[in-house]
Motif scaffolding. Structure first.
Motif, PDB file in Angstrom:
ATOM      1  N   ASP A   1      30.895  25.946  44.582  1.00  0.00           N
ATOM      2  CA  ASP A   1      32.232  25.467  44.218  1.00  0.00           C
ATOM      3  C   ASP A   1      33.196  26.572  43.793  1.00  0.00           C
ATOM      4  O   ASP A   1      34.403  26.337  43.740  1.00  0.00           O
ATOM      5  N   VAL A   2      32.685  27.772  43.516  1.00  0.00           N
ATOM      6  CA  VAL A   2      33.596  28.901  43.271  1.00  0.00           C
ATOM      7  C   VAL A   2      34.000  29.558  44.597  1.00  0.00           C
ATOM      8  O   VAL A   2      35.187  29.557  44.949  1.00  0.00           O
ATOM      9  N   PRO A   3      33.055  30.085  45.393  1.00  0.00           N
ATOM     10  CA  PRO A   3      33.486  30.785  46.614  1.00  0.00           C
ATOM     11  C   PRO A   3      34.025  29.867  47.707  1.00  0.00           C
ATOM     12  O   PRO A   3      34.799  30.319  48.562  1.00  0.00           O
ATOM     13  N   PHE A   4      33.650  28.594  47.688  1.00  0.00           N
ATOM     14  CA  PHE A   4      34.127  27.673  48.727  1.00  0.00           C
ATOM     15  C   PHE A   4      35.021  26.587  48.150  1.00  0.00           C
ATOM     16  O   PHE A   4      35.306  25.591  48.827  1.00  0.00           O
ATOM     17  N   GLY A   5      35.475  26.785  46.913  1.00  0.00           N
ATOM     18  CA  GLY A   5      36.369  25.831  46.281  1.00  0.00           C
ATOM     19  C   GLY A   5      37.526  26.524  45.588  1.00  0.00           C
ATOM     20  O   GLY A   5      38.645  26.555  46.095  1.00  0.00           O
ATOM     21  N   LEU A   6      37.247  27.113  44.437  1.00  0.00           N
ATOM     22  CA  LEU A   6      38.302  27.755  43.648  1.00  0.00           C
ATOM     23  C   LEU A   6      39.015  28.863  44.414  1.00  0.00           C
ATOM     24  O   LEU A   6      40.248  28.951  44.410  1.00  0.00           O
ATOM     25  N   ILE A   7      38.244  29.730  45.052  1.00  0.00           N
ATOM     26  CA  ILE A   7      38.851  30.900  45.696  1.00  0.00           C
ATOM     27  C   ILE A   7      39.719  30.507  46.894  1.00  0.00           C
ATOM     28  O   ILE A   7      40.885  30.931  46.975  1.00  0.00           O
ATOM     29  N   PRO A   8      39.232  29.695  47.846  1.00  0.00           N
ATOM     30  CA  PRO A   8      40.142  29.300  48.932  1.00  0.00           C
ATOM     31  C   PRO A   8      41.326  28.469  48.453  1.00  0.00           C
ATOM     32  O   PRO A   8      42.419  28.574  49.023  1.00  0.00           O
ATOM     33  N   CYS A   9      41.152  27.679  47.374  1.00  0.00           N
ATOM     34  CA  CYS A   9      42.306  26.948  46.827  1.00  0.00           C
ATOM     35  C   CYS A   9      43.381  27.924  46.358  1.00  0.00           C
ATOM     36  O   CYS A   9      44.567  27.740  46.648  1.00  0.00           O
ATOM     37  N   ALA A  10      42.966  28.949  45.624  1.00  0.00           N
ATOM     38  CA  ALA A  10      43.917  29.941  45.133  1.00  0.00           C
ATOM     39  C   ALA A  10      44.608  30.655  46.292  1.00  0.00           C
ATOM     40  O   ALA A  10      45.820  30.904  46.268  1.00  0.00           O
ATOM     41  N   GLN A  11      43.856  30.967  47.341  1.00  0.00           N
ATOM     42  CA  GLN A  11      44.434  31.662  48.496  1.00  0.00           C
ATOM     43  C   GLN A  11      45.428  30.770  49.242  1.00  0.00           C
ATOM     44  O   GLN A  11      46.477  31.245  49.699  1.00  0.00           O
ATOM     45  N   ILE A  12      45.102  29.484  49.378  1.00  0.00           N
ATOM     46  CA  ILE A  12      46.017  28.563  50.046  1.00  0.00           C
ATOM     47  C   ILE A  12      47.289  28.380  49.221  1.00  0.00           C
ATOM     48  O   ILE A  12      48.407  28.368  49.764  1.00  0.00           O
ATOM     49  N   LEU A  13      47.140  28.231  47.903  1.00  0.00           N
ATOM     50  CA  LEU A  13      48.314  28.125  47.033  1.00  0.00           C
ATOM     51  C   LEU A  13      49.198  29.364  47.176  1.00  0.00           C
ATOM     52  O   LEU A  13      50.426  29.264  47.251  1.00  0.00           O
ATOM     53  N   ASP A  14      48.573  30.523  47.231  1.00  0.00           N
ATOM     54  CA  ASP A  14      49.327  31.761  47.373  1.00  0.00           C
ATOM     55  C   ASP A  14      50.076  31.788  48.714  1.00  0.00           C
ATOM     56  O   ASP A  14      51.247  32.167  48.770  1.00  0.00           O
ATOM     57  N   ALA A  15      49.403  31.350  49.786  1.00  0.00           N
ATOM     58  CA  ALA A  15      50.036  31.336  51.104  1.00  0.00           C
ATOM     59  C   ALA A  15      51.236  30.393  51.143  1.00  0.00           C
ATOM     60  O   ALA A  15      52.186  30.613  51.895  1.00  0.00           O
ATOM     61  N   LEU A  16      51.177  29.350  50.306  1.00  0.00           N
ATOM     62  CA  LEU A  16      52.271  28.383  50.248  1.00  0.00           C
ATOM     63  C   LEU A  16      53.330  28.758  49.217  1.00  0.00           C
ATOM     64  O   LEU A  16      54.277  28.012  48.983  1.00  0.00           O
ATOM     65  N   GLY A  17      53.157  29.927  48.582  1.00  0.00           N
ATOM     66  CA  GLY A  17      54.136  30.401  47.611  1.00  0.00           C
ATOM     67  C   GLY A  17      54.061  29.677  46.273  1.00  0.00           C
ATOM     68  O   GLY A  17      55.060  29.606  45.552  1.00  0.00           O
TER      69      GLY A  17
END
Length: 383
Positions: A318-334
């Motif tokens: 849930d960290v490498p396949f949850g929290l981290i991609p969520c943070a990256q997607i949020l960043d991509a969306l500004g």
């Protein structure tokens, strides 16, 4: 029940469906769908054939259903049990992939040569970006078969094996979100999938489903706030005794602020953690206003023991396949992601492990470098 469906729906029901996986969720899906009248093939990777040994001997799986989840228990005689992927997919209209997030790319590589036009591949769940990873993996291999990739926002069952050929299903989620990649024109595909799971609701895109998987925030927050108890291997109930904390609600509220910022974008609607818990399990007695109140109201949560190690899937998945991609997607969306990132960094330190080295990335999803508008277009059209 099949007798409640229209003639067309009954015809759709008798077609073969394939479940890929040999764990708790795969057993639950295979047995439940079989008992509800569907023709199910169960597939497991050859190297894990032992997982299906007893099931093969018995010809199926014994299902025990918790008293208030609405499911029917009994013996589920499966249509086929196999470790041959070509055989598993040959007749299938819907392929349900019920495996840990870290194995999704491997399963995509395995399935890609055998998938057919208009098949539905349903990821249960996908974790954030899972459908994008599946499509990107196929494309990188040179396969451009037009399939519908569905994402469930979470596994529809709360369950565990009681033996190598039996499963106990405690929770069965209603109002579980399902989205498709691409989303444009996916209404007929949703209708086909809805025959299997009539209590699901259609989400608009796979960002909504990815950010509606509560494991990402709930599991990781609970594990961090109980790290000392876990290290000391205390015998406690995870969702009952470990969640009695205003601190947990506070942390979830801050994570919610970042998740709910998605709702500032067009065609996006994400619920809070507490709202999702309630709509999933209201039929099983969910009550209260905060996440912890709702957790404590549910009888089927009283059976989940606290893990005895931080080296557990509530962290390692849930960290490498949850929290981290969520943070990256949020960043991509500004959008802001400082709490998602802070929680990730603290868990890396607590576990003495760099989860960033193992994480699902935007590159894995095939969306690296896309701005907000381009990403939203890609989610809709797949190109």
């Amino acid at each position: 029940d099949l007798h409640l469906l229209s003639r067309r729906q009954r015809q759709m029901c008798i077609r073969d469906r394939t479940i890929i996986g040999g764990g708790n969720g795969a057993f639950a899906a295979a047995s439940d769908l079989t008992i509800r009248g569907h023709q199910i093939t169960l597939y497991e990777l050859p190297q894990f054939a032992k997982n299906l040994e007893e099931v093969s001997q018995r010809g199926g799986i014994e299902l025990e259903a918790f008293e208030n989840n609405g499911l029917t228990g009994g013996f589920a005689k499966l249509y086929k049990i196999t470790t041959d992927i070509e055989e598993a997919l040959a007749e299938s209209e819907i392929v349900m992939i019920v495996v840990p997030a870290y194995s999704l790319q491997t399963i995509a590589e395995l399935c890609a040569p055998h998938l057919r036009e208009n098949q539905i591949v349903a990821l249960c769940p996908a974790n954030p970006g899972g459908s994008l990873v599946f499509r990107h993996t196929m494309t990188a291999m040179g396969y451009h078969t037009k399939i519908w990739i569905a994402e469930f926002s979470c596994m529809m069952y709360a369950c565990r094996k009681k033996s190598p050929s039996s499963i106990w299903i405690r929770g069965y989620k209603h109002n579980l979100g399902v989205a498709f990649f691409p989303s444009e024109g996916s209404e007929p595909a949703f209708e086909r999938l809805h025959v299997l799971y009539p209590f699901t609701v259609r989400y608009r895109n796979v960002i909504e489903t990815g950010f509606s998987n509560l494991n990402t925030t709930l599991h990781t927050s609970l594990m961090l706030l109980n790290a000392a108890n876990i290290d000391n291997k205390e015998d406690r109930l995870f969702y009952r005794e470990c969640s009695s904390s205003p601190s947990l609600d506070n942390l979830l509220s801050w994570l919610d602020q970042e998740r709910l910022a998605l709702n500032t974008l067009p065609d996006m609607h994400v619920l809070s953690v507490a709202e999702i818990e309630k709509v999933w399990y209201e039929h099983q007695g969910a009550a209260g206003n905060t996440a912890t109140e709702i957790l404590h109201s549910l009888k089927h949560y009283a059976y989940s023991k606290m893990p005895t190690s931080m080296d557990y899937r509530y962290i390692t998945e849930d960290v490498p396949f949850g929290l981290i991609p969520c943070a990256q997607i949020l960043d991509a969306l500004g959008l802001d992601h400082k709490i998602h990132t802070a929680l990730t960094n603290v868990l890396c330190a607590v576990c003495n492990r760099d989860f960033y080295q193992e994480a699902r990335t935007l590159k894995d999803m095939g969306i690296e470098g896309m701005g907000r508008d381009r990403l939203m277009e890609y989610l809709r059209y797949g190109c």
